[in-house]
Structures are given as C-alpha cells and as structure tokens.
Scaffold this motif. Sequence first.
Motif, PDB file in Angstrom:
ATOM      1  N   LEU A   1      -3.880  -1.742  -9.490  1.00 48.23           N
ATOM      2  CA  LEU A   1      -3.146  -1.617  -8.239  1.00 48.23           C
ATOM      3  C   LEU A   1      -3.702  -0.470  -7.415  1.00 48.23           C
ATOM      4  CD1 LEU A   1       0.553  -1.938  -9.455  1.00 48.23           C
ATOM      5  CD2 LEU A   1      -0.818  -3.675  -8.324  1.00 48.23           C
ATOM      6  N   VAL A   2      -3.502  -0.564  -6.117  1.00 51.28           N
ATOM      7  CA  VAL A   2      -3.772   0.543  -5.211  1.00 51.28           C
ATOM      8  C   VAL A   2      -2.415   1.171  -4.920  1.00 51.28           C
ATOM      9  CG1 VAL A   2      -4.595   1.198  -2.930  1.00 51.28           C
ATOM     10  CG2 VAL A   2      -5.778  -0.590  -4.216  1.00 51.28           C
ATOM     11  N   ILE A   3      -2.284   2.446  -5.244  1.00 50.94           N
ATOM     12  CA  ILE A   3      -1.031   3.165  -5.028  1.00 50.94           C
ATOM     13  C   ILE A   3      -1.372   4.336  -4.122  1.00 50.94           C
ATOM     14  CG2 ILE A   3       0.897   4.353  -6.117  1.00 50.94           C
ATOM     15  CD1 ILE A   3       0.111   2.803  -8.712  1.00 50.94           C
ATOM     16  N   ASN A   4      -0.944   4.228  -2.883  1.00 52.85           N
ATOM     17  CA  ASN A   4      -1.404   5.169  -1.879  1.00 52.85           C
ATOM     18  C   ASN A   4      -0.229   5.752  -1.111  1.00 52.85           C
ATOM     19  OD1 ASN A   4      -3.037   6.604  -0.162  1.00 52.85           O
ATOM     20  ND2 ASN A   4      -3.934   4.828   0.833  1.00 52.85           N
ATOM     21  N   LYS A   5      -0.277   7.059  -0.904  1.00 53.34           N
ATOM     22  CA  LYS A   5       0.718   7.698  -0.057  1.00 53.34           C
ATOM     23  C   LYS A   5       0.437   7.227   1.364  1.00 53.34           C
ATOM     24  CE  LYS A   5       2.740  12.120   0.906  1.00 53.34           C
ATOM     25  NZ  LYS A   5       3.793  12.628   0.111  1.00 53.34           N
ATOM     26  N   TYR A   6       1.390   6.516   1.946  1.00 51.30           N
ATOM     27  CA  TYR A   6       1.190   5.890   3.258  1.00 51.30           C
ATOM     28  C   TYR A   6       1.643   6.812   4.383  1.00 51.30           C
ATOM     29  CZ  TYR A   6       1.088   2.156   6.713  1.00 51.30           C
ATOM     30  OH  TYR A   6       0.818   1.397   7.815  1.00 51.30           O
ATOM     31  N   THR A   7       2.828   7.377   4.248  1.00 44.18           N
ATOM     32  CA  THR A   7       3.317   8.386   5.180  1.00 44.18           C
ATOM     33  C   THR A   7       3.915   9.517   4.359  1.00 44.18           C
ATOM     34  OG1 THR A   7       5.568   7.524   5.380  1.00 44.18           O
ATOM     35  CG2 THR A   7       3.913   6.616   6.899  1.00 44.18           C
TER      36      THR A   7
END
Length: 181
Positions: A153-159
């Motif tokens: 999975l890609v787990i990314n802080k978006y905001t």
Amino acid sequence: MIKVKAAAILLPLILGTIMLIVYAIHTIFSAKNSINDLAYNYGCRGNMLVEGIYNDKRVTMNATIYFSFLDANKILYSISGTATLYNEKDQTVDKKTIQRNVYFNYKIESREQHTYTLTSKRIDIDGVDNIDKVLASLVMFNSLFILGHRDTLVINKYTKNTILIANNQSPVVMCVYRYIF
C-alpha cells in the motif's frame, strides 16, 4: 598561566557547544523524518465504499475502518460493514457482514514513494462477521482474510490531518485524525 586556564575553560565550552549543536541538528532531523515519513502516531478513521463489476454481477462494500500505526512496525486495521452481491437485474443475491481486526507487520519499501508492504499476522474475526472468502476476495485485500498474506500500500500524509491509503490502482480510503496538541 592565565592562557592555560582560559584554554582549559574555553575548550570544554567550545566542544560542549559543538556537541549541543550537533545534537540539536540530529534531533530536528530525526523529528522531521518521523513527522514526514511516519507521522501517523494517531489513529484515523474513514468510510469506504467499494463497487466492482464482475461479468454479470455487481458487488459493493460499505464499511468503516480504523487504521493505526502501532509500535514495533505493527499496524492495526479494523473494518466493519457489509458486502452485497447483486445479479444482472440489480437484485440482491447475497449480503454479508464484515467485522474484524487485522494486525499487520509492515516493512517500508520506499520512503520517497511512501510504500509499505503489510503482512497480516493476526486476524480477529467478530462473531457477527460472516463474509465468505468468495465475496471477501471481490471487495477486500487478500491480507484482510488470508493470514500471512502480503499486500503493498501507499500510505501518505495528504494534509495536516489526513492520511491517504491507496493501492497501485486507486485510493482506498482517506483517514482523518485530530491532533491532540
């Protein structure tokens, strides 16, 4: 004699200052990395709606998830909701309940791409969870119902207060959390 005393006082003071600066830079750099790379110290919740069409059947899943990074490279993924299978006339063929906690071990594959490989190590299934493997395979990651399976999975802080969880085809869920401080 005075020069020796001044050197004896100034040398430790200079060395101490240099060590303090190096420590401060290291602390700031470490905090920056942990905030940018793994700023997921807070659990997040999200709602998920999955819809897929397979031949002449349509399947949907409406679920709520709770996602949290735990210590020691572990992740908790709780999911609860329903999965529904429809026929070509859009009539309900089957409807199942999902309610489980999945504990993953994770490995960071790429910090730059925010890519994680998750391996399910424990699946706790609630008594009301009655989804079978056939329906589960249409709406869930394999690691949510096959113990020991790996998913990437890609787990990314978006905001500032959201995490975007995605696979290589599309976003899966956007989790929202609230800072305590």
